[in-house]
Design a protein around this motif. Structure first.
Motif, mmCIF file in Angstrom:
data_model
loop_
_atom_site.group_PDB
_atom_site.id
_atom_site.type_symbol
_atom_site.label_atom_id
_atom_site.label_comp_id
_atom_site.label_asym_id
_atom_site.label_seq_id
_atom_site.Cartn_x
_atom_site.Cartn_y
_atom_site.Cartn_z
ATOM 1 N N PHE B 91 0.836 -1.203 0.000
ATOM 2 C CA PHE B 91 0.000 0.000 0.000
ATOM 3 C C PHE B 91 0.868 1.250 0.000
ATOM 4 N N ALA B 92 1.926 1.204 0.826
ATOM 5 C CA ALA B 92 2.834 2.358 0.885
ATOM 6 C C ALA B 92 3.499 2.586 -0.473
ATOM 7 N N LEU B 93 3.939 1.490 -1.093
ATOM 8 C CA LEU B 93 4.616 1.604 -2.390
ATOM 9 C C LEU B 93 3.664 2.147 -3.455
ATOM 10 N N SER B 94 2.484 1.554 -3.497
ATOM 11 C CA SER B 94 1.496 1.954 -4.495
ATOM 12 C C SER B 94 1.104 3.418 -4.311
ATOM 13 N N SER B 95 0.841 3.800 -3.039
ATOM 14 C CA SER B 95 0.464 5.187 -2.759
ATOM 15 C C SER B 95 1.610 6.121 -3.114
ATOM 16 N N GLY B 96 2.822 5.703 -2.718
ATOM 17 C CA GLY B 96 3.995 6.527 -3.007
ATOM 18 C C GLY B 96 4.131 6.781 -4.498
ATOM 19 N N CYS B 97 3.973 5.720 -5.287
ATOM 20 C CA CYS B 97 4.105 5.855 -6.754
ATOM 21 C C CYS B 97 3.105 6.874 -7.291
ATOM 22 N N VAL B 98 1.832 6.686 -6.929
ATOM 23 C CA VAL B 98 0.802 7.510 -7.568
ATOM 24 C C VAL B 98 0.856 8.946 -7.034
ATOM 25 N N ILE B 99 1.205 9.101 -5.754
ATOM 26 C CA ILE B 99 1.276 10.464 -5.203
ATOM 27 C C ILE B 99 2.450 11.211 -5.817
ATOM 28 N N THR B 100 3.599 10.524 -5.946
ATOM 29 C CA THR B 100 4.745 11.174 -6.583
ATOM 30 C C THR B 100 4.407 11.553 -8.023
ATOM 31 N N ALA B 101 3.780 10.603 -8.731
ATOM 32 C CA ALA B 101 3.438 10.876 -10.131
ATOM 33 C C ALA B 101 2.515 12.078 -10.232
ATOM 34 N N ALA B 102 1.536 12.154 -9.309
ATOM 35 C CA ALA B 102 0.590 13.274 -9.362
ATOM 36 C C ALA B 102 1.287 14.578 -9.011
ATOM 37 N N ALA B 103 2.202 14.525 -8.025
ATOM 38 C CA ALA B 103 2.913 15.741 -7.633
ATOM 39 C C ALA B 103 3.773 16.254 -8.775
ATOM 40 N N VAL B 104 4.360 15.330 -9.548
ATOM 41 C CA VAL B 104 5.227 15.740 -10.650
ATOM 42 C C VAL B 104 4.394 16.122 -11.881
ATOM 43 N N GLY B 105 3.451 15.244 -12.229
ATOM 44 C CA GLY B 105 2.760 15.416 -13.506
ATOM 45 C C GLY B 105 1.499 16.242 -13.442
ATOM 46 N N VAL B 106 0.856 16.314 -12.279
ATOM 47 C CA VAL B 106 -0.419 17.031 -12.225
ATOM 48 C C VAL B 106 -0.236 18.350 -11.474
ATOM 49 N N ASP B 107 -0.190 18.276 -10.164
ATOM 50 C CA ASP B 107 -0.102 19.479 -9.359
ATOM 51 C C ASP B 107 0.119 19.025 -7.913
ATOM 52 N N PRO B 108 1.120 19.557 -7.220
ATOM 53 C CA PRO B 108 1.321 19.117 -5.831
ATOM 54 C C PRO B 108 0.090 19.349 -4.962
#
Lengths: 425, 245
Positions: B91-108
């Protein structure tokens, strides 16, 4: 046939039948009820459920496609005396039957409900929209089956469901996989929908032909290639064809004669009582006003040439004014007719000349309130403050003053506006 | 043991799916997907970053699925500790991946929203897995997603209902409460294994039966009392009671 029956009785997808039917029925009734009595709108409302059912169809199909691998039965399956394609087609058909059944139940419920409302014309469009939804469900099932063949069983269902959503979104508007409403001024091309259905059925056969990995590797990869090629073909067909287009005005609309002549799309027959009630209110206006001869339903005047579903160009010439009974709204109808009456009253005036008090808009709001039969408008507005004040004034006068006072107010307002702001007066 | 556990779950596929979601969110997170909705226009749009988190939260729960589930349920505490640990790490890994991706690609700014949605989806996936079987953990979140997409819009255009936890602003308390409630319910559902439920109900039944054992001059109830005492002493299987989860 007995094999299909066996699979139908054993398929995991059968557990989804009742919950998915419940979801479909909730989607059908969970937005509005205005579609009852209008065939194309009924078809479109039933078809909306296919959007959501398709997500589950993809997930379930992926899981069922992968069960051979989950149970570790690929070697037995590969060694079977029956041709793999026959086995797979039987499994696919049983799965599809269970996944399509909730959608067909929803469509049947929608059909019965509108049929009970007096059999209005236009049942062909209903069938068109229903088949469009069925194409979505079959496509989703085939997509899920392909995902179940390519991915590990554990993640196949989640990935199939989500990736199907992504496909649906990306194809979305351009591919016209689903529509959100079916107004009578839209036309469904039954032939194109039939072509799409044939294409997705071909895709279903192609994904069923993939078989399982345990056989010869090269053949397996070749069959995956064929299925992916079929998928590309189906997507290309969806992008290249249009299933819903704008409909030209009909030669014989449904006309109601009263103080004004109102013409409707024939499919809008259920709105005749609404029109008659409005006409009684037009006749009961407290002062004689010049009325337009004819007002027509949206897109029935022929004043626009439609380039595609959403964009059009205005044609030169004079056309009958239009009203839009958007989703059975008496306020929508009242606004259209009130605008037509104001236009007739203000004939010969220059509409571009500014009036800080927005008198024509006051008259319009007064008429709108009276023609709608009073109450609270069912729409919200973000119009400029001046306009909103003018509309509030019109509504207040219609709601609070006596008939006599209203007649005097309207007569004064018309006379004064014409004197001050109209050159022709 | 960790390696075997992960291998039995085909972990490269799970990790690849988590990464794929992160890549899609990172590259096309702002894409507005058209959906039907119970609004006046009949349609609405949803951004991919709001939509795909449901996958990021459901995938970790799939690590609980196993074709030898019944056998593994009887395993000792180390196995169950490992199971919990892998679930939490996934869960931590999955959340980390998608949150990082959103922070980089979408908007922090959307990361708290994604975090909240992940908690809620994770809770729902745990409930779904407990009720329907761990391989079907995706069903309840997907059903909830359909409900949010279709009915989540408020009557005011562009606004959302209070329970639309994927779209409400980061400071919106009711949707935070809802998300934490769902997470708590999910964790409770996860801990309520069939074995625990049975042991809880059995204790209650034993307590309820206690007063009915009345002393009597015949030998039978005394035998029964002795038998009950014997059962209490020897049938508790204290080592296993904690071992099972």
């Amino acid at each position: 046939m007995s094999a299909l029956w066996l699979h139908l009785r054993a398929s995991t997808a059968r557990w989804g039948f009742l919950p998915l039917t419940a979801l479909g029925v909730a989607v059908l009734f969970g937005r509005s009820r205005f579609w009852i009595g209008i065939w194309p709108e009924t078809g479109a409302a039933a078809q909306v459920s296919a959007f959501f059912l398709g997500i589950f169809a993809a997930g379930f199909a992926a899981w069922i496609a992968a069960t051979v691998e989950v149970r570790g039965l690929h070697e037995q399956a590969a060694a079977a005396a029956i041709r793999p394609l026959t086995i797979e087609l039987t499994r696919f058909t049983a799965t599809l039957a269970w996944l399509l059944a909730p959608y067909l139940v929803v469509a049947a419920i929608a059909f019965v409900i509108t049929a009970r409302a007096g059999l209005p014309p236009g049942v062909g469009a209903f069938l068109g929209y229903v088949v469009l939804g069925a194409v979505t469900v079959v496509f989703a099932t085939a997509w899920g089956w392909l995902a179940g063949r390519l991915l590990a069983p554990l993640i196949a269902a989640v990935c199939a469901a989500l990736s199907w959503f992504v496909v649906l979104s990306v194809l979305g508007d351009a591919g016209q996989l689903t529509v959100v409403s079916g107004p009578p001024w839209h036309e469904v091309r039954t032939g194109t929908i039939g072509l799409r259905l044939a294409a997705v059925v071909a895709l279903a056969v192609a994904v069923s032909a993939i078989g399982w990995r345990a056989g010869r590797r090269a053949a397996f990869h070749r069959r995956i290639g064929a299925a992916v090629a079929a998928l590309v073909g189906v997507i290309a067909l969806h992008l290249a064809t249009t299933v819903v287009t704008h409909r030209p005005p009909v030669a014989k609309p449904l006309c109601v004669h009263g103080a004004i002549e109102y013409c409707l799309w024939p499919e809008h027959a259920k709105y005749v009582p609404l029109i008659q009630a409005l006409d009684r209110r037009v006749a009961a206006l407290p002062l004689p006003l010049p009325l337009p001869e004819r007002v027509v339903d949206y897109s029935l005047s022929g004043s626009q040439r439609w380039i595609d579903l959403y964009s059009s160009v205005e044609l030169p010439g004079t056309f009958d004014p239009e009203f839009d009974i958007s989703e059975g709204s008496r306020w929508g109808l009242a606004r259209g007719v009130a605008a037509a009456i104001v236009k007739t009253v203000a004939a010969g005036c220059d509409p571009t000349k500014p009036d800080p008090a927005h008198r024509w808009d006051q008259l319009f709001a007064w008429l709108e309130w009276r023609l709608a039969g009073g109450g609270k408008p069912d729409y919200r507005t973000d119009a400029p403050q001046g306009l909103q004040t003018a509309w509030a004034t019109g509504h207040r006068i219609a709601a609070e003053q006596s008939e006599h006072q209203q007649a005097a107010w309207a007569a004064t307002l018309i006379a004064e506006t014409k004197r001050r702001h109209c050159r022709a007066a | 043991m960790v390696h075997t556990y992960l291998q039995a779950r085909r972990w490269p596929w799970l990790a690849a799916a988590m990464l794929a979601i992160a890549v899609v969110v990172g590259c096309w997170g702002w894409f507005e997907a058209p959906t039907p909705a119970a609004t006046t226009s009949g349609g609405a749009t949803v951004q991919f970053w709001r939509l795909l988190t449901v996958g990021s939260a459901s995938l970790p729960v799939l690590t609980l699925a196993s074709s030898m589930e019944a056998l593994e349920a009887a395993a000792g505490p180390p196995y169950h500790r490992l199971r919990n640990l892998v679930l939490a790490a996934a869960f931590a890994l999955s959340s980390g991946c998608v949150i990082t991706a959103a922070a980089v690609g979408v908007d922090p700014a959307v990361t708290p929203l994604i975090g909240r949605a992940l908690l809620a989806w994770f809770g729902l996936a745990l409930i779904s897995g407990r009720l329907l079987g761990w391989t079907y953990a995706w069903i309840l979140p997907c059903a909830a997603l359909c409900a949010l997409l279709y009915w989540g819009h408020s009557a005011n255009a562009g606004d959302y209902r209070w329970w639309e936890f994927t779209a409400q602003p980061a400071g919106h308390l009711p949707s935070w409460l809802l998300a934490s409630g769902l997470l708590a319910a999910g964790i409770t559902a996860y801990t309520l294994s069939p074995w625990r439920v049975r042991s809880l109900t059995r204790t209650r039944t034993a307590e309820a039966e206690q007063p009915r054992v009345e002393p009597s001059h015949t030998g039978a109830p005394a035998d029964r009392r002795r038998f009950t005492a014997f059962r209490r002493r020897h049938w508790k299987r204290p080592r296993c009671s904690k071992a099972r989860d």
